[in-house]
Design a protein around this motif. Structure first.
Motif, PDB file in Angstrom:
ATOM      1  N   ASP A 198      -4.544  13.759  -6.728  1.00 19.79           N
ATOM      2  CA  ASP A 198      -5.081  12.650  -5.951  1.00 19.79           C
ATOM      3  C   ASP A 198      -3.935  11.896  -5.271  1.00 19.79           C
ATOM      4  O   ASP A 198      -2.753  12.176  -5.497  1.00 19.79           O
ATOM      5  CB  ASP A 198      -5.888  11.714  -6.840  1.00 19.79           C
ATOM      6  CG  ASP A 198      -7.035  11.040  -6.106  1.00 19.79           C
ATOM      7  OD1 ASP A 198      -7.195  11.276  -4.890  1.00 19.79           O
ATOM      8  OD2 ASP A 198      -7.782  10.275  -6.745  1.00 19.79           O
ATOM      9  N   VAL A 199      -4.286  10.932  -4.432  1.00 19.34           N
ATOM     10  CA  VAL A 199      -3.301  10.188  -3.651  1.00 19.34           C
ATOM     11  C   VAL A 199      -3.484   8.687  -3.842  1.00 19.34           C
ATOM     12  O   VAL A 199      -4.500   8.226  -4.362  1.00 19.34           O
ATOM     13  CB  VAL A 199      -3.409  10.529  -2.141  1.00 19.34           C
ATOM     14  CG1 VAL A 199      -3.031  11.985  -1.883  1.00 19.34           C
ATOM     15  CG2 VAL A 199      -4.815  10.229  -1.613  1.00 19.34           C
ATOM     16  N   ASP A 200      -2.491   7.960  -3.401  1.00 22.54           N
ATOM     17  CA  ASP A 200      -2.541   6.498  -3.428  1.00 22.54           C
ATOM     18  C   ASP A 200      -3.514   5.991  -2.371  1.00 22.54           C
ATOM     19  O   ASP A 200      -3.533   6.488  -1.234  1.00 22.54           O
ATOM     20  CB  ASP A 200      -1.138   5.947  -3.166  1.00 22.54           C
ATOM     21  CG  ASP A 200      -1.117   4.444  -3.045  1.00 22.54           C
ATOM     22  OD1 ASP A 200      -1.404   3.769  -4.047  1.00 22.54           O
ATOM     23  OD2 ASP A 200      -0.811   3.942  -1.939  1.00 22.54           O
ATOM     24  N   HIS A 201      -4.287   4.973  -2.715  1.00 19.00           N
ATOM     25  CA  HIS A 201      -5.300   4.468  -1.798  1.00 19.00           C
ATOM     26  C   HIS A 201      -4.701   3.818  -0.557  1.00 19.00           C
ATOM     27  O   HIS A 201      -5.247   3.912   0.538  1.00 19.00           O
ATOM     28  CB  HIS A 201      -6.199   3.457  -2.524  1.00 19.00           C
ATOM     29  CG  HIS A 201      -7.139   2.732  -1.616  1.00 19.00           C
ATOM     30  ND1 HIS A 201      -7.060   1.379  -1.370  1.00 19.00           N
ATOM     31  CD2 HIS A 201      -8.161   3.182  -0.854  1.00 19.00           C
ATOM     32  CE1 HIS A 201      -8.003   1.034  -0.516  1.00 19.00           C
ATOM     33  NE2 HIS A 201      -8.687   2.089  -0.186  1.00 19.00           N
ATOM     34  N   VAL A 202      -3.557   3.168  -0.699  1.00 19.99           N
ATOM     35  CA  VAL A 202      -2.968   2.435   0.422  1.00 19.99           C
ATOM     36  C   VAL A 202      -2.225   3.360   1.380  1.00 19.99           C
ATOM     37  O   VAL A 202      -2.405   3.280   2.596  1.00 19.99           O
ATOM     38  CB  VAL A 202      -2.027   1.326  -0.093  1.00 19.99           C
ATOM     39  CG1 VAL A 202      -1.325   0.630   1.078  1.00 19.99           C
ATOM     40  CG2 VAL A 202      -2.817   0.305  -0.907  1.00 19.99           C
ATOM     41  N   THR A 203      -1.396   4.266   0.839  1.00 21.38           N
ATOM     42  CA  THR A 203      -0.562   5.115   1.699  1.00 21.38           C
ATOM     43  C   THR A 203      -1.189   6.465   2.020  1.00 21.38           C
ATOM     44  O   THR A 203      -0.814   7.109   3.003  1.00 21.38           O
ATOM     45  CB  THR A 203       0.800   5.380   1.037  1.00 21.38           C
ATOM     46  OG1 THR A 203       0.597   6.148  -0.162  1.00 21.38           O
ATOM     47  CG2 THR A 203       1.507   4.079   0.709  1.00 21.38           C
ATOM     48  N   GLY A 204      -2.100   6.938   1.184  1.00 20.86           N
ATOM     49  CA  GLY A 204      -2.654   8.279   1.359  1.00 20.86           C
ATOM     50  C   GLY A 204      -1.718   9.370   0.875  1.00 20.86           C
ATOM     51  O   GLY A 204      -1.948  10.556   1.159  1.00 20.86           O
TER      52      GLY A 204
END
Length: 378
Positions: A100-106
């Protein structure tokens, strides 16, 4: 009403003249212009070695091979990326394991990668998604002690910075794209950069059918030496025609990034006044080239993402859905592996869109885009 495109490469008379010079020289395949482009790109990106390729996908494939990825290995990748990021490990017989990825940076984070590691993990592909620099140091602090190679997928990254240096400068190996959607374009094409001379040497060998003598060297000889094919290689070469365009484009990079950041700042200021929209921003550790200016459509906005895309299209504004989720695609649906949940990936894939942003975008056209976003307010 004229159409506003989501992206438009900045090409001009200089590129035309450069291509004309190559054609007039009589040598259009991989040759001196490719070597010159490699040298210029390495200098601009603060890389020790640069190897031009036919695409970023081929550069990723070579990066995995030189890093020692073999059949049966696992490679952690973001699902939130163009499909090539997940495809490349399969070319090596390895298994892409989605994180998965960070919500802010993608982007991937050390935490999301740690959740996806398996006993067979040999490499991680970390993407500078849309030009947002990934926190490479955090990933290497996790992976280096485990003997896991972090490959930076800098397809969108030319002109972005990480901790005061160009993205990719701190990676053992990175891959770059020169597709027309990218800030530096050669039509199609890519580059591998690395700090390891032996990896650069092997990548050069593999990109040209693993020939013992290069095509350029054979052409330079009146009596060409016999070549030998020491292993199964690939035709991943860039042409001198493409490289000539790339050299001119690389010279444009500082001005292009300056203008894109100016446009992005204007978008951010105006969109911040619209409830329910969250625009992409610089992370704390670097600056973004805003290769893609994406916006998340939240529950406070009167339309969902697809409704907003339809609304913009009705005004002849060409926006695009945000980054895809590779694990949802038929090509990889059966490959879903690893323990990690992909909730953020799925949320961003469903709620983000990319707005028009390119060097030649007129201020009046940007105002028209913002106005189209405002008219959906109640």
């Amino acid at each position: 009403m004229s159409r506003i495109n989501v992206m438009q490469p900045w090409l001009g008379e200089e590129e035309i003249a450069a291509v004309g010079e190559v054609i007039a020289s009589g040598w259009v395949a991989q040759g001196p212009r490719v070597a010159a482009f490699e040298a210029a790109f390495a200098t601009a990106m603060e890389a020790e070695h640069a190897v031009a390729t036919s695409s970023c996908t081929s550069a990723l494939h070579l990066a995995l091979l030189v890093a020692g990825v073999e059949p049966g290995d696992d490679v952690v990748v973001p699902s939130f990326s163009f499909i090539a990021t997940a495809n490349a490990p399969t070319y090596c017989g390895a298994r892409p394991v989605f994180a998965d990825v960070d919500h802010v940076t993608g982007n991937l984070t050390a935490e999301t990668v740690a959740a996806a590691l398996t006993p067979r993990t040999r490499a991680v592909i970390a993407v500078d998604q849309g030009g947002v620099p990934v926190d490479l140091t955090a990933l290497r602090d996790l992976c280096d002690p485990l003997g896991i190679v972090v490959i930076e997928d800098a397809a969108c990254g030319a002109g972005s910075t990480y901790r005061g240096r160009p993205v990719g400068a701190g990676a053992e190996v990175a891959a770059w794209s020169f597709h027309p959607r990218k800030i530096v374009t050669t039509g199609e094409g890519g580059m591998l950069t690395t700090s390891r001379p032996e990896w650069a040497e092997r990548a050069r060998h593999l990109r040209e059918h693993a020939m013992s003598v290069s095509a350029a060297a054979r052409h330079a000889s009146v009596l060409a030496p016999p070549e030998e094919y020491t292993e199964v290689g690939f035709n991943y070469r860039m042409t001198d025609i493409q490289a000539a365009v790339g050299i001119v484009q690389l010279g444009r990079l500082p001005e292009v990034v300056r203008r894109r950041r100016e446009l992005a700042a204007s978008y951010r200021k105006q969109i911040s006044e619209i409830e329910g929209l969250r625009p992409v921003a610089d992370p704390p550790w670097g600056t973004c080239n805003f290769q893609s200016f994406w916006v998340e459509v939240g529950p406070g906005f009167p339309l969902d993402r697809d409704g907003l895309l339809t609304h913009l299209a009705a005004g002849e504004i060409s926006a695009r859905r945000g980054i895809m989720a590779a694990h949802r695609q038929p090509a990889h649906r059966e490959r879903v592996t690893g323990p990690a949940a992909l909730a953020v990936t799925e949320r961003l894939t469903d709620t983000t869109l990319i707005l028009p942003l390119f060097h030649q975008l007129a201020d009046s056209d940007q105002a028209r885009v913002v106005q189209a976003l405002r008219v959906t307010q109640p």
